[in-house]
Design a protein around this motif. Structure first.
Motif, PDB file in Angstrom:
ATOM      1  N   GLU A  64      -6.344 -12.463  15.976  1.00 42.68           N
ATOM      2  CA  GLU A  64      -6.113 -12.506  14.528  1.00 42.68           C
ATOM      3  C   GLU A  64      -5.302 -11.289  14.131  1.00 42.68           C
ATOM      4  O   GLU A  64      -5.596 -10.181  14.568  1.00 42.68           O
ATOM      5  N   SER A  65      -4.267 -11.507  13.316  1.00 42.44           N
ATOM      6  CA  SER A  65      -3.467 -10.408  12.760  1.00 42.44           C
ATOM      7  C   SER A  65      -3.503 -10.528  11.243  1.00 42.44           C
ATOM      8  O   SER A  65      -2.933 -11.465  10.682  1.00 42.44           O
ATOM      9  N   LEU A  66      -4.202  -9.609  10.591  1.00 41.91           N
ATOM     10  CA  LEU A  66      -4.381  -9.664   9.148  1.00 41.91           C
ATOM     11  C   LEU A  66      -3.589  -8.554   8.464  1.00 41.91           C
ATOM     12  O   LEU A  66      -3.601  -7.404   8.913  1.00 41.91           O
ATOM     13  N   LEU A  67      -2.927  -8.906   7.389  1.00 40.93           N
ATOM     14  CA  LEU A  67      -2.177  -7.934   6.585  1.00 40.93           C
ATOM     15  C   LEU A  67      -2.941  -7.660   5.299  1.00 40.93           C
ATOM     16  O   LEU A  67      -3.327  -8.593   4.584  1.00 40.93           O
ATOM     17  N   VAL A  68      -3.158  -6.383   5.008  1.00 43.73           N
ATOM     18  CA  VAL A  68      -3.817  -5.980   3.766  1.00 43.73           C
ATOM     19  C   VAL A  68      -2.745  -5.673   2.729  1.00 43.73           C
ATOM     20  O   VAL A  68      -1.864  -4.840   2.965  1.00 43.73           O
ATOM     21  N   VAL A  69      -2.806  -6.362   1.589  1.00 42.45           N
ATOM     22  CA  VAL A  69      -1.860  -6.102   0.507  1.00 42.45           C
ATOM     23  C   VAL A  69      -2.642  -5.835  -0.772  1.00 42.45           C
ATOM     24  O   VAL A  69      -3.680  -6.450  -1.024  1.00 42.45           O
ATOM     25  N   ASP A  70      -2.120  -4.924  -1.564  1.00 42.84           N
ATOM     26  CA  ASP A  70      -2.742  -4.551  -2.830  1.00 42.84           C
ATOM     27  C   ASP A  70      -2.421  -5.610  -3.873  1.00 42.84           C
ATOM     28  O   ASP A  70      -1.265  -5.809  -4.237  1.00 42.84           O
ATOM     29  N   ALA A  71      -3.448  -6.306  -4.368  1.00 43.35           N
ATOM     30  CA  ALA A  71      -3.237  -7.375  -5.338  1.00 43.35           C
ATOM     31  C   ALA A  71      -2.609  -6.866  -6.627  1.00 43.35           C
ATOM     32  O   ALA A  71      -1.952  -7.625  -7.343  1.00 43.35           O
ATOM     33  N   ALA A  72      -2.798  -5.585  -6.908  1.00 44.12           N
ATOM     34  CA  ALA A  72      -2.275  -5.027  -8.150  1.00 44.12           C
ATOM     35  C   ALA A  72      -0.762  -4.853  -8.134  1.00 44.12           C
ATOM     36  O   ALA A  72      -0.156  -4.623  -9.183  1.00 44.12           O
ATOM     37  N   THR A  73      -0.126  -4.975  -6.972  1.00 47.76           N
ATOM     38  CA  THR A  73       1.320  -4.753  -6.894  1.00 47.76           C
ATOM     39  C   THR A  73       2.135  -6.000  -7.205  1.00 47.76           C
ATOM     40  O   THR A  73       3.368  -5.960  -7.187  1.00 47.76           O
ATOM     41  N   GLY A  74       1.482  -7.124  -7.473  1.00 44.64           N
ATOM     42  CA  GLY A  74       2.200  -8.322  -7.913  1.00 44.64           C
ATOM     43  C   GLY A  74       3.203  -8.832  -6.904  1.00 44.64           C
ATOM     44  O   GLY A  74       2.906  -8.994  -5.722  1.00 44.64           O
ATOM     45  N   GLN A  75       4.430  -9.078  -7.356  1.00 46.55           N
ATOM     46  CA  GLN A  75       5.449  -9.667  -6.496  1.00 46.55           C
ATOM     47  C   GLN A  75       5.898  -8.719  -5.384  1.00 46.55           C
ATOM     48  O   GLN A  75       6.460  -9.175  -4.383  1.00 46.55           O
ATOM     49  N   VAL A  76       5.648  -7.428  -5.542  1.00 48.12           N
ATOM     50  CA  VAL A  76       5.953  -6.483  -4.466  1.00 48.12           C
ATOM     51  C   VAL A  76       5.131  -6.840  -3.229  1.00 48.12           C
ATOM     52  O   VAL A  76       5.610  -6.740  -2.092  1.00 48.12           O
ATOM     53  N   ALA A  77       3.885  -7.285  -3.453  1.00 52.80           N
ATOM     54  CA  ALA A  77       3.025  -7.679  -2.338  1.00 52.80           C
ATOM     55  C   ALA A  77       3.632  -8.840  -1.562  1.00 52.80           C
ATOM     56  O   ALA A  77       3.502  -8.911  -0.333  1.00 52.80           O
ATOM     57  N   VAL A  78       4.303  -9.742  -2.254  1.00 50.36           N
ATOM     58  CA  VAL A  78       4.947 -10.884  -1.602  1.00 50.36           C
ATOM     59  C   VAL A  78       6.064 -10.397  -0.678  1.00 50.36           C
ATOM     60  O   VAL A  78       6.185 -10.841   0.473  1.00 50.36           O
ATOM     61  N   LYS A  79       6.870  -9.456  -1.158  1.00 45.99           N
ATOM     62  CA  LYS A  79       7.967  -8.921  -0.350  1.00 45.99           C
ATOM     63  C   LYS A  79       7.443  -8.163   0.863  1.00 45.99           C
ATOM     64  O   LYS A  79       8.018  -8.239   1.961  1.00 45.99           O
ATOM     65  N   VAL A  80       6.355  -7.420   0.686  1.00 46.93           N
ATOM     66  CA  VAL A  80       5.745  -6.690   1.803  1.00 46.93           C
ATOM     67  C   VAL A  80       5.270  -7.674   2.866  1.00 46.93           C
ATOM     68  O   VAL A  80       5.502  -7.480   4.068  1.00 46.93           O
ATOM     69  N   ALA A  81       4.613  -8.750   2.434  1.00 47.25           N
ATOM     70  CA  ALA A  81       4.109  -9.750   3.384  1.00 47.25           C
ATOM     71  C   ALA A  81       5.253 -10.401   4.154  1.00 47.25           C
ATOM     72  O   ALA A  81       5.146 -10.623   5.366  1.00 47.25           O
TER      73      ALA A  81
END
Length: 443
Positions: free
Chosen positions: A213-230
């Motif tokens: 399993e490879s899980l990515l942690v993204v901060d929900a508060a960053t909005g669309q920035v989180a999408v770009k990071v993912a």
């Protein structure tokens, strides 16, 4: 998270319930408001547009339901489409054991804290878990993981300064196998940005670690920035899931409604607080239910079952029935509620509750109650009826309160005990008010 969106949706649904039927005009007006609300919550524009288009087709087309109120019909369609939007992809963690898990993310996303939360989540399921301190770039990252590991009673594999990341990955695998761990979680390095150096290092670690399993942690508060990071991480590492951290915050949080559709990577966990046990499995139906004001009773029951055992509940019921429930028992129940989490957060899981900001619990008052009870003798806690004026004055002085505070607590305790005794003997009975049960869509 998403509380402003929730309030806006409630307003739209309330207006729709005033119409006799769903028409092209009133549906278009409602969807216009919903689209604006989604964009204000930082939901990806194509996702918001597609969602509204699908709802419009079903609200006006052959799939529209007959026999229920227009507002409830619209809510049901909205609920189904939103669940479908965020519910695609494989859920849960792979069952094969042993399992190596790679956890990655940017600095500040809550990655290391999430590693400890995941470890505790597995440990509660009677899995043998270990953490690998693989973040060699952030100062004190290894020390932070060591402290968290001690707190949750999970071993942390760590190596001294100067050890290469390749050695950490290889030795971590060997040690996990030697110690027969069911789950080994590799806390990979982060950066301030998803730069080429970070992603290349992560790709190299993934080849050596060979995670199930490879899980990515993204901060929900960053909005669309989180999408770009993912998207950036997924281009280098075969991600199997996402963990949205800080979903308990007040930020717009539209990432939760966008990220899966845009990236194709399923959300598997939600971080709902800072404590190690503040982690929830992501269940689309429950998430959408909370967003639409339907509550999440399942989450409330799950949380309670972690802290309450059947034997203690049976003992309390027996004491109530025999009129033996004293102030020491009351204090134990009060401390149990504190372990379950902030009361306003628990109430927010109930259907129809307007949100955690609607009720603010006075923590000072709870501490005052504890101080008053702790200033009593064991006999006084067991038999509050012996508390005369002299004893009450002593208790007030010992707890730093006033006699009126002691009297008020005893009055409320007596009323609560009588009410609970009536419930334990078979329900409300005559003279009890009926409870108003909030209606769900179509209910």
């Amino acid at each position: 998270m998403l509380e402003l969106l929730q309030k806006k949706l409630e307003s739209v649904f309330r207006n729709l319930r005033g119409y006799g039927k769903l028409s092209e005009s009133n549906v278009a007006d409602a969807l216009r408001e919903i689209r604006l609300a989604l964009l204000a919550a930082d939901v990806h524009y194509p996702v918001a547009k597609q969602l509204c288009e699908e709802i419009q087709k079903k609200a006006l087309g052959k799939e529209a339901l007959a026999g229920i109120r227009p507002g409830d019909q619209f809510v049901k369609i909205f609920h189904e489409e939103l669940v479908r939007l965020i519910g695609e992809g494989e859920r849960g963690i792979r069952p094969e054991r042993p399992l190596r898990l790679l956890l990655c993310g940017l600095n500040g996303s809550g990655k290391t804290t999430t590693a400890a939360k995941l470890a505790l989540w597995f440990r509660k399921q009677r899995q043998r878990v270990a953490l690998v301190a693989g973040d060699l770039t952030r100062p004190a990252a290894r020390e932070q993981l060591q402290r968290l590991g001690e707190q949750i009673q999970v071993p942390v594999y760590s190596w001294p300064d100067g050890t290469s990341i390749e050695t950490v990955a290889q030795e971590g695998r060997i040690r996990g196998e030697r110690e027969k761990m069911d789950i080994v979680i590799f806390d990979a390095a982060g950066r301030l940005d998803a730069d080429a150096e970070l992603l290349e290092e992560l790709a190299g670690v993934a080849k050596l670690w060979e995670p199930g399993e490879s899980l990515l942690v993204v901060d929900a508060a960053t909005g669309q920035v989180a999408v770009k990071v993912a998207e950036a991480f997924a281009a280098k590492v075969p991600l199997t899931g996402l963990v949205l951290s800080r979903t308990d915050g007040d930020a717009r949080g539209g990432a939760a409604l966008s990220i899966q559709r845009v990236t194709g990577i399923p959300i598997k966990f939600l971080g709902v607080g800072e404590k190690p046990d503040a982690l929830q499995v992501f269940v689309p139906e429950r998430f959408v239910g909370r967003l639409l004001g339907m509550g999440d009773i399942v989450a409330l029951v799950d949380r309670a079952q972690e802290e309450i055992d059947a034997q203690s509940m049976e003992e309390m019921a027996k004491k109530l029935k025999n009129n033996e429930f004293g102030l020491q028992d009351f204090l134990a129940q009060l401390r149990l509620m504190k372990r379950l989490g902030p009361l306003e957060n628990l109430l927010a899981l109930l259907p129809g509750f307007p949100g955690k900001d609607a009720v603010k619990v006075d923590e000072k008052k709870i501490k005052q109650i504890e101080a008053i009870i702790l200033s009593m003798t064991a006999e006084e806690r067991r038999r509050p009826t012996i508390l005369n004026g002299r004893r009450r004055l002593r208790i007030a002085r010992g707890s730093g309160t006033q006699v009126n505070d002691v009297n008020d607590l005893l009055r409320k305790f007596d009323s609560m005990r009588k009410m609970m005794r009536r419930i334990s003997k078979g329900g409300p009975g005559k003279g009890w008010p009926k409870l108003a049960i909030p209606r769900g869509p179509g209910g």
